[in-house]
Design a protein around this motif. Structure first.
Motif, mmCIF file in Angstrom:
data_model
loop_
_atom_site.group_PDB
_atom_site.id
_atom_site.type_symbol
_atom_site.label_atom_id
_atom_site.label_comp_id
_atom_site.label_asym_id
_atom_site.label_seq_id
_atom_site.Cartn_x
_atom_site.Cartn_y
_atom_site.Cartn_z
ATOM 1 N N PRO A 235 5.758 0.096 -10.012
ATOM 2 C CA PRO A 235 5.580 0.948 -8.820
ATOM 3 C C PRO A 235 6.008 2.388 -9.037
ATOM 4 O O PRO A 235 5.513 3.294 -8.365
ATOM 5 N N VAL A 236 6.928 2.619 -9.969
ATOM 6 C CA VAL A 236 7.371 3.985 -10.261
ATOM 7 C C VAL A 236 6.277 4.759 -10.971
ATOM 8 O O VAL A 236 5.949 5.894 -10.595
ATOM 9 N N VAL A 237 5.683 4.175 -12.012
ATOM 10 C CA VAL A 237 4.674 4.905 -12.789
ATOM 11 C C VAL A 237 3.370 5.060 -12.022
ATOM 12 O O VAL A 237 2.568 5.956 -12.320
ATOM 13 N N THR A 238 3.150 4.204 -11.010
ATOM 14 C CA THR A 238 1.937 4.328 -10.205
ATOM 15 C C THR A 238 2.146 5.198 -8.969
ATOM 16 O O THR A 238 1.188 5.474 -8.239
ATOM 17 N N GLY A 239 3.389 5.600 -8.710
ATOM 18 C CA GLY A 239 3.679 6.437 -7.550
ATOM 19 C C GLY A 239 3.900 5.666 -6.266
ATOM 20 O O GLY A 239 4.039 6.267 -5.205
ATOM 21 N N ALA A 240 3.962 4.335 -6.342
ATOM 22 C CA ALA A 240 4.174 3.532 -5.140
ATOM 23 C C ALA A 240 5.634 3.535 -4.717
ATOM 24 O O ALA A 240 5.950 3.278 -3.549
ATOM 25 N N MET A 241 6.547 3.806 -5.644
ATOM 26 C CA MET A 241 7.982 3.831 -5.354
ATOM 27 C C MET A 241 8.569 5.154 -5.825
ATOM 28 O O MET A 241 8.306 5.583 -6.947
ATOM 29 N N PRO A 242 9.387 5.821 -4.983
ATOM 30 C CA PRO A 242 10.026 7.065 -5.429
ATOM 31 C C PRO A 242 11.003 6.815 -6.575
ATOM 32 O O PRO A 242 11.578 5.728 -6.699
ATOM 33 N N LEU A 243 11.188 7.831 -7.389
ATOM 34 C CA LEU A 243 12.154 7.792 -8.480
ATOM 35 C C LEU A 243 13.235 8.824 -8.184
ATOM 36 O O LEU A 243 12.976 10.033 -8.212
ATOM 37 N N MET A 244 14.447 8.353 -7.890
ATOM 38 C CA MET A 244 15.571 9.257 -7.670
ATOM 39 C C MET A 244 16.225 9.528 -9.018
ATOM 40 O O MET A 244 16.672 8.607 -9.704
ATOM 41 N N VAL A 245 16.287 10.809 -9.387
ATOM 42 C CA VAL A 245 16.795 11.208 -10.696
ATOM 43 C C VAL A 245 18.069 12.019 -10.507
ATOM 44 O O VAL A 245 18.068 13.044 -9.820
ATOM 45 N N HIS A 246 19.153 11.571 -11.128
ATOM 46 C CA HIS A 246 20.401 12.319 -11.060
ATOM 47 C C HIS A 246 20.415 13.372 -12.163
ATOM 48 O O HIS A 246 20.456 13.048 -13.349
ATOM 49 N N ALA A 247 20.374 14.623 -11.774
ATOM 50 C CA ALA A 247 20.423 15.745 -12.713
ATOM 51 C C ALA A 247 21.159 16.881 -12.028
ATOM 52 O O ALA A 247 20.834 17.235 -10.891
ATOM 53 N N GLU A 248 22.136 17.465 -12.713
ATOM 54 C CA GLU A 248 22.974 18.491 -12.111
ATOM 55 C C GLU A 248 22.653 19.903 -12.594
ATOM 56 O O GLU A 248 22.592 20.843 -11.817
ATOM 57 N N SER A 249 22.465 20.084 -13.905
ATOM 58 C CA SER A 249 22.313 21.431 -14.466
ATOM 59 C C SER A 249 20.886 21.940 -14.301
ATOM 60 O O SER A 249 19.938 21.166 -14.154
ATOM 61 N N ALA A 250 20.750 23.253 -14.345
ATOM 62 C CA ALA A 250 19.430 23.868 -14.201
ATOM 63 C C ALA A 250 18.483 23.394 -15.293
ATOM 64 O O ALA A 250 17.316 23.087 -15.029
ATOM 65 N N ARG A 251 18.970 23.305 -16.534
ATOM 66 C CA ARG A 251 18.078 22.896 -17.621
ATOM 67 C C ARG A 251 17.651 21.441 -17.472
ATOM 68 O O ARG A 251 16.501 21.092 -17.769
ATOM 69 N N ASP A 252 18.559 20.574 -16.989
ATOM 70 C CA ASP A 252 18.189 19.174 -16.776
ATOM 71 C C ASP A 252 17.185 19.046 -15.634
ATOM 72 O O ASP A 252 16.270 18.216 -15.683
ATOM 73 N N ILE A 253 17.356 19.856 -14.595
ATOM 74 C CA ILE A 253 16.411 19.824 -13.474
ATOM 75 C C ILE A 253 15.009 20.204 -13.944
ATOM 76 O O ILE A 253 14.014 19.547 -13.602
ATOM 77 N N LEU A 254 14.909 21.253 -14.754
ATOM 78 C CA LEU A 254 13.595 21.662 -15.265
ATOM 79 C C LEU A 254 12.997 20.579 -16.158
ATOM 80 O O LEU A 254 11.776 20.348 -16.139
ATOM 81 N N ALA A 255 13.841 19.893 -16.925
ATOM 82 C CA ALA A 255 13.346 18.802 -17.768
ATOM 83 C C ALA A 255 12.804 17.662 -16.914
ATOM 84 O O ALA A 255 11.786 17.044 -17.263
#
Length: 442
Positions: A235-255
């Protein structure tokens, strides 16, 4: 007795009186009209005076100034008080741990052969003391997030209500949670490069599973996912389920934002984003909601070197939809500080050089915004008609720390205004001779 103790004791008595007004009426038997209040819808608009909220069959029927009270409605007079939607904690682990330091009561994370497939919903304990304590702080819904301990994927989180019943789950398997910052790099072998590659390979294997489940070999030495975890990520790869991603730094957010180049269907939610203000235009352009901590103002880690309390205001100013939650500790216990988080954002508007939020914007970060981030904005988070009847009456401005709830409804059901702390307070405030346990006698 301190002033805050006295205020909360009085709030408890006021709440008991207000709840008593409706307790004699069977749940959902007749409409409830809360009248005469300073009313905040929760959608970002500013409060209105002499507002009315009508609840019927567990739903909001109408809210605003000049609302007519329907015939036969039970009237609750909230003159001199404030009314808001129930607060929504955008990030928590409430119900998963009674005492986090006691392993037997802690279901936040697991050393398990499974990762992405873990579903926290069955582990949530509606009788955990922090549930009632948070509810009495005005929090009626919470996003419950698992923690990673055996890989970058932690499992599937849930949205719950904090009602005094045994059915807490509003939406199970509401999102998948993954670590992509310093913690993710540590889980992936010690480097961000390995973490990103591991993440991409896992999602590609989930795509392989989706194409041919019967042919998928989760036991191969090249497989990063067993069959159960691969199925959970479909469901994540098909977009049926949201993916919550923990990222703090600006560079990680852009990644994280760049992941859509390889996986365009991803429905991303950013959690943390302490340095989000540095890349706010990119987050806004990607239309990715953010759940962050309103009180993060010190560089507590290398990935948070640019921490500032103006983070929320700057992201909102750039057009990012921002929610607030417990990302700085006490995530299983102290959801009731949500109004303090929002109140600080209002206070920042008076600090030279800082960027804060208007009162309505600040309330939205702990009501409608987190509901929308979870895809539940049509059901929860505001006093708009048709939404769940989650309503809180406060004895003062809810974004001021000296204010407290005096009555709470969840799905139109009046909630008890007691918890373990209030019972202990009342027991020992004015103890009678002989009422103390032996240990207190001398």
């Amino acid at each position: 007795m301190t002033k805050s103790f006295s205020l909360r004791a009085n709030a408890g008595r006021l709440g008991a009186a207000l709840i008593a007004m409706v307790a004699a009426v069977p749940a959902l038997a007749q409409p409830i009209a809360i009248t005469g209040a300073t009313l905040a819808i929760g959608d970002g608009s500013e409060p209105v005076q002499n507002g009315t909220v009508v609840i019927d069959a567990g739903k909001i029927v109408a809210a605003g100034a000049g609302i007519a009270v329907p015939p036969g409605a039970k009237i609750v007079d909230a003159s001199g008080k404030w009314v808001t939607p129930g607060l929504v904690s955008g990030f928590s682990r409430v119900g998963l741990a009674e005492v986090p330091a006691v392993r037997e009561t802690n279901d936040i994370s697991a050393n398990s052969p499974f990762s992405a497939a873990i579903d926290v919903a069955p582990a949530i304990n509606p009788l955990a003391n922090p549930i009632a304590i948070s509810r009495n702080g005005g929090v009626t819904r919470a996003v419950v997030v698992p923690a990673a301990s055996s890989g970058i994927f932690a499992g599937q989180g849930a949205v719950i209500d904090l009602g005094a019943d045994m059915s807490p789950v509003t939406k199970g398997r509401a999102f998948e949670y993954v670590e992509m910052g310093e913690a993710g790099a540590a889980e992936a072998g010690g480097s961000r490069a390995a973490m990103i590659l591991t993440f991409k390979m896992m999602l590609r294997q989930a795509q392989d599973y989706a194409k041919a489940p019967a042919a998928y070999d989760g036991n191969s030495r090249d497989s990063l996912l067993n069959r159960v975890d691969a199925e959970a990520l479909v469901p994540v790869v098909t977009g049926a389920m949201p993916l919550m991603v923990h990222a703090e730094s600006a560079r990680d957010i852009l990644a994280v934002l760049a992941l859509r180049q390889d996986f365009p269907a991803l429905r991303l939610i950013l959690a943390g984003a302490t340095e989000g203000w540095m890349v706010a235009p990119q987050i806004a352009a990607a239309k990715v909601p953010v759940i962050t901590a309103g009180l993060e103002d010190l560089p507590s880690a290398f990935e948070k070197l640019a921490a500032t309390q103006s983070n929320v205001g700057r992201m909102v100013q750039a057009g990012v939809s921002v929610s607030m939650g417990m990302l700085t500790g006490d995530d299983a216990l102290q959801l009731r500080v949500a109004n303090q988080q929002a109140g600080n954002m209002v206070a920042l508007t008076k600090v030279p050089g800082a960027t804060g939020l208007t009162w309505g914007q600040a309330l939205r970060t702990i009501t409608l915004a987190p509901a929308e981030a979870m895809g539940l904005g049509d059901r929860l988070g505001s006093l708009q008609p048709g939404k769940a009847g989650d309503v809180v009456i406060w004895d003062g401005d809810p974004l001021e720390m000296t204010s407290a709830p005096v009555a709470v409804w969840i799905d139109g059901v009046a909630q008890p205004m007691t918890d373990r702390q209030t019972r202990l307070r009342d027991r020992y405030a004015t103890p009678d001779e002989g009422s103390l346990p032996k240990a207190y006698e001398w």
